[in-house]
Design a protein around this motif. Structure first.
Motif, PDB file in Angstrom:
ATOM      1  N   GLY A  36       0.797  -1.221   0.000  1.00  0.00           N
ATOM      2  CA  GLY A  36       0.000   0.000   0.000  1.00  0.00           C
ATOM      3  C   GLY A  36       0.828   1.269   0.000  1.00  0.00           C
ATOM      4  O   GLY A  36       0.362   2.319  -0.424  1.00  0.00           O
ATOM      5  N   HIS A  37       2.054   1.185   0.469  1.00  0.00           N
ATOM      6  CA  HIS A  37       2.947   2.346   0.518  1.00  0.00           C
ATOM      7  C   HIS A  37       4.021   2.309  -0.577  1.00  0.00           C
ATOM      8  O   HIS A  37       4.946   3.112  -0.552  1.00  0.00           O
ATOM      9  N   THR A  38       3.934   1.384  -1.526  1.00  0.00           N
ATOM     10  CA  THR A  38       5.016   1.159  -2.486  1.00  0.00           C
ATOM     11  C   THR A  38       5.474   2.428  -3.183  1.00  0.00           C
ATOM     12  O   THR A  38       6.671   2.717  -3.214  1.00  0.00           O
ATOM     13  N   ARG A  39       4.554   3.191  -3.774  1.00  0.00           N
ATOM     14  CA  ARG A  39       4.968   4.401  -4.506  1.00  0.00           C
ATOM     15  C   ARG A  39       5.598   5.427  -3.587  1.00  0.00           C
ATOM     16  O   ARG A  39       6.593   6.063  -3.941  1.00  0.00           O
ATOM     17  N   LEU A  40       5.054   5.585  -2.403  1.00  0.00           N
ATOM     18  CA  LEU A  40       5.616   6.541  -1.443  1.00  0.00           C
ATOM     19  C   LEU A  40       7.014   6.098  -1.026  1.00  0.00           C
ATOM     20  O   LEU A  40       7.939   6.915  -0.973  1.00  0.00           O
ATOM     21  N   LEU A  77       6.565   7.120  10.205  1.00  0.00           N
ATOM     22  CA  LEU A  77       6.558   5.667  10.255  1.00  0.00           C
ATOM     23  C   LEU A  77       5.480   5.176   9.301  1.00  0.00           C
ATOM     24  O   LEU A  77       4.312   5.551   9.424  1.00  0.00           O
ATOM     25  N   LEU A  78       5.883   4.349   8.329  1.00  0.00           N
ATOM     26  CA  LEU A  78       4.953   3.761   7.369  1.00  0.00           C
ATOM     27  C   LEU A  78       4.742   2.305   7.749  1.00  0.00           C
ATOM     28  O   LEU A  78       5.705   1.546   7.862  1.00  0.00           O
ATOM     29  N   LEU A 101       4.985  11.905  16.824  1.00  0.00           N
ATOM     30  CA  LEU A 101       5.131  10.670  16.069  1.00  0.00           C
ATOM     31  C   LEU A 101       4.051  10.692  15.006  1.00  0.00           C
ATOM     32  O   LEU A 101       2.857  10.772  15.334  1.00  0.00           O
ATOM     33  N   LEU A 102       4.455  10.660  13.754  1.00  0.00           N
ATOM     34  CA  LEU A 102       3.520  10.609  12.644  1.00  0.00           C
ATOM     35  C   LEU A 102       3.572   9.215  12.045  1.00  0.00           C
ATOM     36  O   LEU A 102       4.637   8.750  11.632  1.00  0.00           O
ATOM     37  N   MET A 103       2.416   8.546  12.031  1.00  0.00           N
ATOM     38  CA  MET A 103       2.315   7.203  11.459  1.00  0.00           C
ATOM     39  C   MET A 103       1.302   7.226  10.325  1.00  0.00           C
ATOM     40  O   MET A 103       0.202   7.771  10.487  1.00  0.00           O
ATOM     41  N   LEU A 104       1.668   6.616   9.192  1.00  0.00           N
ATOM     42  CA  LEU A 104       0.736   6.428   8.086  1.00  0.00           C
ATOM     43  C   LEU A 104       0.471   4.932   8.000  1.00  0.00           C
ATOM     44  O   LEU A 104       1.376   4.148   7.702  1.00  0.00           O
ATOM     45  N   VAL A 105      -0.756   4.554   8.282  1.00  0.00           N
ATOM     46  CA  VAL A 105      -1.132   3.150   8.428  1.00  0.00           C
ATOM     47  C   VAL A 105      -2.066   2.749   7.287  1.00  0.00           C
ATOM     48  O   VAL A 105      -3.179   3.279   7.188  1.00  0.00           O
ATOM     49  N   THR A 106      -1.619   1.834   6.440  1.00  0.00           N
ATOM     50  CA  THR A 106      -2.505   1.297   5.419  1.00  0.00           C
ATOM     51  C   THR A 106      -3.332   0.185   6.045  1.00  0.00           C
ATOM     52  O   THR A 106      -2.806  -0.681   6.730  1.00  0.00           O
ATOM     53  N   MET A 107      -4.634   0.258   5.833  1.00  0.00           N
ATOM     54  CA  MET A 107      -5.552  -0.651   6.508  1.00  0.00           C
ATOM     55  C   MET A 107      -5.769  -1.929   5.717  1.00  0.00           C
ATOM     56  O   MET A 107      -5.806  -1.928   4.493  1.00  0.00           O
ATOM     57  N   ARG A 147      -4.956  15.822   2.130  1.00  0.00           N
ATOM     58  CA  ARG A 147      -5.381  16.809   3.119  1.00  0.00           C
ATOM     59  C   ARG A 147      -5.293  16.235   4.537  1.00  0.00           C
ATOM     60  O   ARG A 147      -4.869  16.913   5.475  1.00  0.00           O
ATOM     61  N   THR A 148      -5.686  14.983   4.688  1.00  0.00           N
ATOM     62  CA  THR A 148      -5.655  14.333   5.995  1.00  0.00           C
ATOM     63  C   THR A 148      -4.223  14.172   6.486  1.00  0.00           C
ATOM     64  O   THR A 148      -3.924  14.439   7.661  1.00  0.00           O
ATOM     65  N   VAL A 149      -3.324  13.747   5.612  1.00  0.00           N
ATOM     66  CA  VAL A 149      -1.913  13.592   5.994  1.00  0.00           C
ATOM     67  C   VAL A 149      -1.306  14.952   6.343  1.00  0.00           C
ATOM     68  O   VAL A 149      -0.582  15.075   7.338  1.00  0.00           O
TER      69      VAL A 149
END
Length: 183
Positions: A36-40, A77-78, A101-107, A147-149
């Motif tokens: 889910g985070h591949t491109r990033l 953190l991804l 702490l900023l976390m981006l969580v793919t569900m 916008r959310t990020v």
């Protein structure tokens, strides 16, 4: 049973959140590889001004980013929702020490999930994080992700709090086991 519609093969949000994270000054990225985070991830790996660290387990990223903050750098953190359970005890560090702490969580375990093992943690991700004092923001439509990020990054770094953006499986698309097995 009807088929599940696929998400756009070339969404713009990964590139947009890369730009947002660069604009807020992210210099370190901790991650456990996730489709889910591949491109990033690829965008950050191509950026020589950012330190990208692949972790053995997700909670290592919390300690790494605390060290980055103490050293004057911002990080992100991804991770995938299945890795949130690994972080629970370590989340006391940014909470008690009042560090961002900023976390981006793919569900996973939501929209069209094929793997029953992903469902329990998918359902438990938000309550588990909230119970540890993490502020939650959700993006369930592709047009809401950037916008959310951006808002979550400013909240985390300006108020020195742990914040997680949960990127819903509606945004990522449902994985198809048969298609994955053929790759």
């Amino acid at each position: 049973m009807g088929s599940i519609k696929a998400v756009s093969a070339n969404p713009t949000w990964p590139d947009e959140i890369y730009q947002v994270l660069k604009e807020v000054g992210v210099q370190q990225v901790a991650l456990v590889p996730d489709a889910g985070h591949t491109r990033l991830i690829k965008s950050f790996e191509a950026d020589n001004s950012v330190r990208v660290v692949s972790l053995t387990t997700e909670e290592e990223g919390i300690a790494m980013l605390a060290g980055a903050w103490l050293g004057g750098q911002k990080g992100v953190l991804l991770l995938q929702s299945s890795g949130v359970g690994n972080c629970i005890n370590m989340l006391s560090l940014p909470n008690i020490c009042r560090m961002p702490l900023l976390m981006l969580v793919t569900m996973r375990g939501e929209f069209g999930e094929f793997n029953p093992w992903q469902v329990p943690m998918g359902q438990g991700t938000q309550p588990a994080l909230e119970s540890m004092g993490v502020i939650i923001r959700r993006a369930d439509k592709p047009e809401d992700v950037t916008r959310t990020v951006a808002g979550a990054a400013h909240l985390a770094f300006n108020t020195w709090r742990p914040v997680a953006v949960l990127i819903g499986q509606n945004v990522l698309g449902a994985k198809n086991f048969k298609e994955m097995a053929q790759k």
